[in-house]
Design a protein around this motif. Structure first.
Motif, PDB file in Angstrom:
ATOM      1  N   LEU A 137       1.021  -1.009  -0.121  1.00  0.00           N
ATOM      2  CA  LEU A 137      -0.339   0.140  -0.349  1.00  0.00           C
ATOM      3  C   LEU A 137       1.160   1.356  -0.218  1.00  0.00           C
ATOM      4  O   LEU A 137       0.403   2.770  -0.629  1.00  0.00           O
ATOM      5  N   SER A 138       2.366   1.188   0.629  1.00  0.00           N
ATOM      6  CA  SER A 138       2.684   1.826   0.235  1.00  0.00           C
ATOM      7  C   SER A 138       3.482   2.619  -0.926  1.00  0.00           C
ATOM      8  O   SER A 138       3.546   3.552  -1.122  1.00  0.00           O
ATOM      9  N   ARG A 139       4.171   1.585  -1.677  1.00  0.00           N
ATOM     10  CA  ARG A 139       4.238   1.450  -2.529  1.00  0.00           C
ATOM     11  C   ARG A 139       2.991   2.596  -3.559  1.00  0.00           C
ATOM     12  O   ARG A 139       3.150   3.097  -4.742  1.00  0.00           O
ATOM     13  N   LEU A 140       1.941   1.848  -3.436  1.00  0.00           N
ATOM     14  CA  LEU A 140       0.596   2.171  -4.231  1.00  0.00           C
ATOM     15  C   LEU A 140       0.509   3.665  -4.214  1.00  0.00           C
ATOM     16  O   LEU A 140       0.930   4.256  -5.330  1.00  0.00           O
ATOM     17  N   VAL A 141       0.491   4.269  -2.739  1.00  0.00           N
ATOM     18  CA  VAL A 141       0.476   6.271  -2.491  1.00  0.00           C
ATOM     19  C   VAL A 141       1.688   6.297  -3.118  1.00  0.00           C
ATOM     20  O   VAL A 141       1.284   7.248  -3.631  1.00  0.00           O
ATOM     21  N   LEU A 142       2.927   6.063  -2.733  1.00  0.00           N
ATOM     22  CA  LEU A 142       3.965   6.644  -3.679  1.00  0.00           C
ATOM     23  C   LEU A 142       3.834   6.904  -4.581  1.00  0.00           C
ATOM     24  O   LEU A 142       4.178   7.956  -5.487  1.00  0.00           O
ATOM     25  N   GLN A 143       4.236   5.403  -6.196  1.00  0.00           N
ATOM     26  CA  GLN A 143       3.598   6.205  -7.018  1.00  0.00           C
ATOM     27  C   GLN A 143       2.561   6.516  -7.630  1.00  0.00           C
ATOM     28  O   GLN A 143       2.849   7.630  -8.578  1.00  0.00           O
ATOM     29  N   ARG A 144       1.205   6.925  -6.872  1.00  0.00           N
ATOM     30  CA  ARG A 144       0.084   7.430  -7.842  1.00  0.00           C
ATOM     31  C   ARG A 144       0.844   9.141  -7.343  1.00  0.00           C
ATOM     32  O   ARG A 144       0.673  10.092  -8.195  1.00  0.00           O
ATOM     33  N   ALA A 145       1.442   9.419  -5.834  1.00  0.00           N
ATOM     34  CA  ALA A 145       1.699  10.931  -5.703  1.00  0.00           C
ATOM     35  C   ALA A 145       2.886  11.164  -6.659  1.00  0.00           C
ATOM     36  O   ALA A 145       2.447  12.733  -7.334  1.00  0.00           O
ATOM     37  N   LEU A 146       3.425  10.513  -6.956  1.00  0.00           N
ATOM     38  CA  LEU A 146       4.713  10.649  -7.942  1.00  0.00           C
ATOM     39  C   LEU A 146       3.783  11.081  -9.388  1.00  0.00           C
ATOM     40  O   LEU A 146       4.884  12.123 -10.229  1.00  0.00           O
ATOM     41  N   ALA A 147       3.390  10.059  -9.620  1.00  0.00           N
ATOM     42  CA  ALA A 147       3.051  10.574 -10.406  1.00  0.00           C
ATOM     43  C   ALA A 147       2.303  12.207 -11.110  1.00  0.00           C
ATOM     44  O   ALA A 147       1.927  12.717 -11.725  1.00  0.00           O
ATOM     45  N   GLY A 148       1.726  12.596 -10.192  1.00  0.00           N
ATOM     46  CA  GLY A 148       1.113  13.421  -9.650  1.00  0.00           C
ATOM     47  C   GLY A 148       1.931  14.499  -9.622  1.00  0.00           C
ATOM     48  O   GLY A 148       1.530  15.812 -10.743  1.00  0.00           O
ATOM     49  N   LEU A 149       3.000  14.900  -8.738  1.00  0.00           N
ATOM     50  CA  LEU A 149       4.455  15.543  -9.241  1.00  0.00           C
ATOM     51  C   LEU A 149       4.622  15.396 -10.465  1.00  0.00           C
ATOM     52  O   LEU A 149       4.993  16.382 -10.582  1.00  0.00           O
ATOM     53  N   TYR A 150       4.812  14.224 -11.562  1.00  0.00           N
ATOM     54  CA  TYR A 150       5.644  14.151 -12.705  1.00  0.00           C
ATOM     55  C   TYR A 150       4.366  15.359 -13.212  1.00  0.00           C
ATOM     56  O   TYR A 150       5.022  15.891 -15.044  1.00  0.00           O
TER      57      TYR A 150
END
Length: 473
Positions: free
Chosen positions: A11-24
């Motif tokens: 779940l930490s990975r999921l939130v991290l990846q989606r948040a990173l995509a938002g910053l991109y």
């Protein structure tokens, strides 16, 4: 290898990846909306001039192969599209290898932008987004649990961000050691936010507590990121709270938000881990090879951190794979702002009517309250803060900015909040003046409604017109 993955962090990975995509997505949106005036063919620092003098090996970029404003726009909007797809979870719909390749696309596209971005892209959070984005590509997708090695390497980035910033503060300015820097910081930071005035007026003893807490968070807590759980989660949570405090107190583009994203690599979110298959051998080999490369490259930022001549925000390789970070090694005691004005008069006189250009984020009219922009990055506004510190920071672009204002250039005016001149009536002369700004007191705020008080210091640029304007008139 049983030790290779950590199912509890899915779940930490999921939130991290989606948040990173938002910053991109934000980063590419900034590039798409601002590049023409800053880097375009008629921009203040045109990309073609840069690629003509800087070889590909020093700054790898697609724009060494071809440049046009249309092509840059295509790259930026393509980055937005891929980032939006990743935000929606497109990587999970692909096989493992496809997800990795998809994550490397925005990294490669943004690397192409940063490496030709020159002064406009000289901020530490550009390299931080690239370093984090490259490593996050190897976190995997729903086919496997997140690899432990990548999670720890993300913590290693966070360690360097925080610990490097803590060291540069202690070495760079005595006010950090005396716990007095926040007496000035909220007033003199590059781009204040809507609450910065109130933060500045907090009691000074509370400012001392804030600085002491900052030292604790940046110099002690980072070591706990590598401790067993739940200690690592507690350390990450403390860093997240600190970053949210900074979000409230100013506008620092996506620096605070990507630091929060990195902290998610140590935060074990409570959830029932799904049953996931073991990682394939090729993936294990690939991740370990990438880890070995990044650890090898890490010796340069480590040597920088332990050096008495530590530098901030520097990349040690043209791919921005491993970098050094830091912020506010010194804190200004006084705030200066460059105010740009224009006039329609044929010749500037003492009684000429000068009208002020208004920027979106940087202080201008004392009555205009700062607005929230982060994680969006107002690049021109940030560089105007540096220009006020010293004209040397603006030597390669300020003259072109003035030229574009004299032309009423549409793309340049879009970077501003408001131009005082109609679209078909450009100013005859433009000038710049340096002012000292300070926050008003509570009494002054109630009396005038202004959050700033400003005092004229000196002329920054004398009245200037376009070459040949006198002959044409």
């Amino acid at each position: 290898m049983d030790w290779f993955t950590a199912p509890d962090y899915w779940l930490s990975r999921l939130v991290l990846q989606r948040a990173l995509a938002g910053l991109y997505l934000v980063a590419f949106l900034v590039a798409a909306l601002q590049f023409r005036a800053l880097l375009g063919e008629r921009g203040m620092l045109p990309v073609p001039r840069f690629t003509a003098r800087v070889p590909f090996r020093r700054a790898p970029s697609l724009f060494h192969l071809h440049y046009s404003d249309r092509f840059f726009a295509a790259v930026a909007w393509a980055g937005c599209a891929v980032s939006a797809a990743l935000l929606a979870g497109a990587d999970s719909a692909l096989p493992l290898w496809g997800g990795i390749l998809l994550w490397l696309v925005p990294w490669a596209l943004y690397l192409s932008v940063v490496n030709v971005g020159q002064t406009w892209y000289s901020f530490g959070w550009e390299s931080l987004l690239l370093e984090t984005g490259f490593l996050a590509a190897f976190l995997g997708n729903d086919e496997i649990a997140p690899p432990v090695v990548v999670l720890f390497l993300l913590r290693w980035i966070l360690f360097r961000v925080e610990f490097g910033a803590g060291l540069i503060k202690l070495r760079g300015d005595a006010c950090w050691r005396k716990l007095t820097c926040l007496d000035y910081h909220h007033e003199t930071q590059p781009m204040p936010g809507p609450l910065s005035w109130f933060f500045h007026h907090l009691p000074k003893p509370l400012h001392r507590v804030e600085v002491a807490a900052n030292h604790l968070t940046q110099l002690v807590v980072p070591f706990l990121l590598f401790a067993p759980q739940p200690v690592a989660s507690a350390a990450a949570a403390l860093m997240i709270v600190t970053q949210l405090w900074l979000v409230l107190s100013g506008n620092f583009a996506w620096l605070n938000w990507i630091t929060i994203v990195l902290a998610l690599s140590a935060l074990r979110l409570p959830a029932t881990a799904p049953s996931l298959p073991a990682a394939p051998l090729w993936y294990e080999v690939l991740v370990l090879a990438v880890a070995a490369l990044l650890l090898f490259l890490s010796h340069r930022p480590v040597l920088n951190m332990v050096s008495r001549r530590q530098v901030m925000n520097r990349s040690f390789d043209p791919l921005h794979l491993v970098n050094t970070y830091g912020a506010f090694g010194s804190v200004s005691r006084v705030r200066y702002e460059v105010v740009i004005e224009g006039t329609l008069d044929d010749a500037p006189r003492e009684d000429s009517r000068w009208l002020e250009y208004e920027f979106k984020g940087k202080p201008g009219d004392p009555r205009h309250w700062p607005r929230p922009f982060a994680p969006y990055h107002l690049r021109l506004d940030w560089l105007m803060w540096f220009a006020a510190l010293s004209p040397g920071y603006a030597g390669d672009w300020f003259g072109r900015l003035v030229e574009r204002l004299l032309e009423n250039d549409r793309d340049t005016l879009r970077l501003l909040r408001r131009s005082p001149f109609p679209r078909d009536t450009p100013p005859r002369f433009v000038r710049a003046r340096l002012f000292r700004y300070r926050y008003t007191t509570w009494r002054e705020l109630r009396a005038t409604g202004a959050c700033w008080e400003r005092t004229f210091v000196r002329e920054y640029l004398p009245p200037t017109r376009l070459a040949g304007a006198a002959r044409r008139s």
